[in-house]
Design an enzyme around this catalytic site. Structure first.
Site, short mmCIF file in Angstrom:
data_model
loop_
_atom_site.label_atom_id
_atom_site.label_comp_id
_atom_site.label_asym_id
_atom_site.label_seq_id
_atom_site.Cartn_x
_atom_site.Cartn_y
_atom_site.Cartn_z
CG LEU A 114 40.35 -45.52 2.76
CD1 LEU A 114 40.34 -44.14 3.39
CD2 LEU A 114 39.63 -46.52 3.66
N GLY A 115 39.39 -46.32 -1.80
CA GLY A 115 38.56 -46.21 -2.99
C GLY A 115 39.22 -45.31 -4.01
CB VAL A 158 40.85 -41.86 -0.91
CG1 VAL A 158 41.03 -41.46 0.55
CG2 VAL A 158 40.31 -40.68 -1.72
CE LYS A 191 40.34 -36.45 -4.13
NZ LYS A 191 39.15 -35.57 -4.03
CG ASP A 248 30.28 -34.38 -8.67
OD1 ASP A 248 29.18 -34.68 -9.19
OD2 ASP A 248 31.24 -35.16 -8.61
CE LYS A 295 29.49 -38.32 -7.37
NZ LYS A 295 30.05 -38.80 -8.65
N PRO A 296 24.65 -38.51 -3.68
CG PRO A 296 22.68 -39.77 -3.59
CD PRO A 296 23.47 -38.85 -4.50
CB ALA A 297 28.75 -41.34 -4.44
CG ASP A 334 35.15 -35.81 -4.90
OD1 ASP A 334 36.04 -34.98 -5.20
OD2 ASP A 334 34.84 -36.77 -5.61
#
Length: 505
Positions: A24-25, A32, A53, A159, A161-163, A177
């Protein structure tokens, strides 16, 4: 670097039941994978997809270190990974991915979580910005509600943030996260070398840039940056401005969002600028931010905003029967049987007083249970039906607040103590003054968990002035509580949580 370190592959089965189906990334410290829960699939259940993860041992940052440094860095990453699993296991909110299990596979740490299928907010903004006001508010309300839950432990994400915000296919928002999240406890183990700044450029609070101890208000600033971008289509200080970006976060006040997006109401302007205050104690809590936003957010029955987006973050609020974006699932569910004074058309005062007595007994024993949970669900209702002057109303709120505090839900307890102090006590006699000072001290005690020392100092001082003007018996009770809060305050002042020179955080 260990060349034999496990590398996930499609078809691998983790913990005897989670079959990896595809990546997934990945980031610098973890990757993940999507996995199929074979036990659920074999049981005929459709929602069998999960996220697994894994800690990474193959990142470029590790390859740049010598062997001794690699060993030390992997130990720190493994400890952070275990802490993330522990934190997720203690967070119970629909807006935070649920942890199913964790462990090691071929010596590689992993955790299995609820899969959030959808897009991250960075991708969503890049595609749909500028957003309709209703869409921006729906995202903010859902994310803030999840962060409010985390802060009740209290845990700071560090942390944001948009991501790290996901919008699921149904429009439900999730904060993800928690890899560098930190419990705000004096005994919390520290895993970051002094001199390193955690977080993401452009979304760092001033205290992070100055390497000071984070508090829940640190997350408020970081989310304030995100909220600003939700409303205006741009961050408060554009990321393209390489030079001086840190200095802007440290000293420059951003322009009101309404200058970029006409039609933003004054309360939203004030809220966003308050969240971006340079001093942490000048920022609102997540609960206070939610109180401003909730009345402005989409409601059940509202029309779909235009232009349409997919996914639609307003859907969970517009199509839900209740007004709250995420009802808290972490409170006890009332057991069947016994008096249940919530089903009738009107509340019965005798039943409520009986419920209060049983709840007070539970709280005194240190084990709030069914009666306490029922009262906590009735606070607003007794206030609406009976007003704010009946003693039984204050009693309900007091027991509910004490129950939250005993189980460590300091955020909900603080909200209730605030209502007691500011709304449910209106007289000016000695008893009223003593009760109000008591509620404010109890509120300050909860706020200490979030690092709000300045408010506690002022509250302790004011309580001393109040006690000086009370009859001896009431003054003695107030002074006893005041001494308890003062002792806790001294502990925070002498040994505040967070990094110290030569230590790790």
């Amino acid at each position: 670097m260990n060349a034999d370190a496990y590398m996930p592959r499609a078809g691998d089965v983790i913990d005897g039941r989670y079959e990896l189906t595809g990546p997934l990334g990945k980031g610098g410290m973890a990757q993940v994978w999507r996995a199929r829960d074979t036990a659920r699939a074999e049981g005929g259940l459709h929602d069998s997809d999960t996220a697994v993860k894994f800690l990474r041992h193959d990142s470029e940052a590790l390859y740049a270190l010598d062997s001794q440094e690699q060993t030390a860095e992997i130990a720190v990453r493994s400890a952070r990974f275990r802490r993330e699993a522990d934190l997720l296991g203690s967070l119970d909110h629909p807006g935070i991915p649920q942890l199913y299990t964790s462990g090691t596979h071929q010596s590689m740490p992993y955790m299995v979580m609820r899969l959030v299928d959808g897009v991250n907010l960075r991708t969503f903004l890049d595609e749909h910005s500028p957003l309709p006001m209703a869409t921006a508010l729906a995202i903010a309300v859902q994310a803030i509600d999840a962060l409010k839950c985390a802060h009740t432990l209290p845990v700071v994400h560090r942390d944001l943030k948009p991501a790290n915000i996901m919008i699921g296919t149904t429009g439900a928002v999730a904060v993800i996260d928690f890899g560098i999240a930190k419990p705000l406890r004096a005994d919390a183990t520290r895993y970051t070398a002094h001199g390193s700044t955690l977080g993401t450029r452009g979304y760092l609070a001033p205290e992070q840039l100055l390497e000071r101890a984070p508090t829940a208000r640190t997350d408020v600033y970081c989310f304030g940056c995100i909220f600003y971008e939700l409303l205006t289509g741009r961050p408060p200080f554009p990321l393209g401005e390489e030079s001086g970006l840190a200095e802007k976060h440290l000293s420059e006040t951003p322009l009101p969002p309404s200058l970029y997006t006409p039609g933003i109401p004054d309360p939203l302007d004030d809220l966003v600028l308050g969240m971006l205050a340079k001093q942490p104690d000048q920022r609102p809590t997540m609960a206070e931010a939610l109180a401003v936003l909730a009345p402005l957010a989409p409601r059940p029955g509202d029309a779909e905003p235009q232009p349409r987006t997919h996914p639609d973050p307003t859907a969970p609020l517009r199509l839900r029967a209740g007004a709250r974006p995420h009802p808290r699932p972490d409170r006890p569910t009332p057991a069947p049987g016994g008096p249940a004074p919530v089903g009738g058309e009107w509340l019965d005062q005798r039943e409520i007083e009986d419920l209060c007595a049983r709840a007070e007994s539970e709280v005194a024993s240190g084990q709030p249970g069914d009666a306490t949970a029922r009262l906590q669900g009735l606070t607003e209702r007794v206030r609406e039906e009976w007003g704010e002057r009946r003693p039984v109303v204050r009693r309900v709120w007091q027991v509910a607040a004490d129950g939250f505090r005993v189980v460590g839900d300091h955020g909900s307890a603080a909200d209730a103590y605030h209502v007691i102090a500011e709304s449910l006590i209106s007289g000016s006699g000695p008893s009223d003054r003593a009760d109000q000072a008591t509620a404010r001290l109890q509120l300050a005690m909860c706020q200490l968990s979030f690092g709000n020392l300045d408010t506690a100092i002022a509250t302790v001082e004011n309580a001393g002035h109040t006690a000086a003007g009370l009859p001896p018996e009431q003054a003695a009770r107030l002074e006893t509580l005041r001494a308890d809060v003062d002792a806790q305050l001294e502990t925070h002042l002498v040994d505040p949580p967070g990094p110290k020179p030569g230590q790790e955080s």
